[in-house]
Design an enzyme around this catalytic site. Sequence first.
Site, PDB file in Angstrom:
ATOM      1  N   PRO A 109       1.242  -1.482  -0.251  1.00 34.41           N
ATOM      2  CA  PRO A 109      -0.003  -0.049  -0.039  1.00 34.41           C
ATOM      3  C   PRO A 109       0.525   1.361  -0.013  1.00 34.41           C
ATOM      4  CG  PRO A 109      -0.580  -1.766   1.877  1.00 34.41           C
ATOM      5  CD  PRO A 109       0.773  -1.786   1.405  1.00 34.41           C
ATOM      6  N   GLU A 110       0.499   2.047  -0.609  1.00 36.96           N
ATOM      7  CA  GLU A 110       1.508   3.376  -0.970  1.00 36.96           C
ATOM      8  C   GLU A 110      -0.119   3.930  -1.515  1.00 36.96           C
ATOM      9  OE1 GLU A 110       4.312   3.170  -4.499  1.00 36.96           O
ATOM     10  OE2 GLU A 110       4.716   1.506  -3.864  1.00 36.96           O
TER      11      GLU A 110
ATOM     12  N   LYS B  32       1.758   7.729   3.715  1.00 34.03           N
ATOM     13  CA  LYS B  32       1.201   6.262   3.235  1.00 34.03           C
ATOM     14  C   LYS B  32       0.551   5.917   5.378  1.00 34.03           C
ATOM     15  CE  LYS B  32       4.859   4.662   0.717  1.00 34.03           C
ATOM     16  NZ  LYS B  32       6.550   3.859   0.632  1.00 34.03           N
TER      17      LYS B  32
ATOM     18  N   ARG C  17       2.686 -10.383   7.129  1.00 33.39           N
ATOM     19  CA  ARG C  17       4.490 -10.145   7.566  1.00 33.39           C
ATOM     20  C   ARG C  17       4.059  -9.396   8.460  1.00 33.39           C
ATOM     21  NH1 ARG C  17       7.336  -9.556   2.238  1.00 33.39           N
ATOM     22  NH2 ARG C  17       6.344 -11.613   1.094  1.00 33.39           N
TER      23      ARG C  17
ATOM     24  N   ARG D 139      16.339  -1.336  -2.337  1.00 32.79           N
ATOM     25  CA  ARG D 139      14.977  -1.716  -2.855  1.00 32.79           C
ATOM     26  C   ARG D 139      14.872  -3.145  -4.541  1.00 32.79           C
ATOM     27  NH1 ARG D 139      14.171  -2.358   1.389  1.00 32.79           N
ATOM     28  NH2 ARG D 139      13.088  -0.609   2.682  1.00 32.79           N
TER      29      ARG D 139
END
Length: 275
Positions: free
Chosen positions: A2-3, A59, A113, A264
């Site tokens: 989710p951004e 976010k 997670r 990343r």
Amino acid sequence: MPELPEVETIRRDLNKELKGRKILKLKFYDWAKMLKPDPETVKKAIEGKKIKEFDRRAKLLLMHLGDHGTTIVFHLKLTGQLLLKKNTDPKDRFNHVIIQLDNGDELHFNDLRKFGYIKVIKDKEELKKLLSDFGPEPLTKEFTVEVFKKILKKTSRNIKTVIMDQAKISGVGNIYADEALWRAKIHPEKTAEKLTEKEIQDLFDALLFVLKQGIEDRGTSVDSYLDVYADEGKHKKNLKVFRLDKEPCPRCKTIIKKIRVGGRGTHYCPACQVK
DNA sequence: CGATTCCCCTGATAGC
DNA sequence: TGCTATCAGGGGAATC
């Protein structure tokens, strides 16, 4: 993950569905660590309170309560989900917290997670301090190309790391960073201060474009993102490079490469995007 | 100041 | 079949 577009989609729907509702009870099961500073404080802060409004910064999803100042902050991190359910629905496998409303609705926080969290912000002062750590919101009028240029001109870091730095610009994560850089034809490892005037303008336009399109598409469902109705976002079909390594670039047919930038996974076209 | 590494987690996947 | 190693990543903290 989710951004900005995903959190914004959730915010809009929750405002539509839950604004004005009273919270009866918060239930947590197996992961007390996600409730900050601790489960008892969160319970005490929200049980019996009315939901004033949902807001968003970067976010973060902010739930303002109708008691003059308390705000509950939700961060979904990589795999968090906020799902709207009924009190007759079973809880999901990765559910950790349930917020029960006065009409039988429930808000379920699921997180495979366990990186996400729910945090109590006790007053406006604490909220102001928390929010002051973030850079400008890209979809507001405060974010102009001049503001963007100033941010880029004073750093020797690579451009992708800078646009993902929440202290510099709010809400851009790995998906939309790769997509915007592809659209603007800029190599993710290019030094930020070395971008030309045209590249700055192009990247500015590209960022706004991909974020707006992401919102129109109700987010990108890679990994485990779902909206509050447990439906997938439709932006995946509009992705050009993200997780499309070994596929041809939609612009020039060169094979998309995957490298690591700032730790990343980074996807780009080695022909279109030059340093 | 920036770069790097570790950490928090666990499902998916690859290799044997 | 089933074990083990590796990877994914937002962001905070520690270290150089």
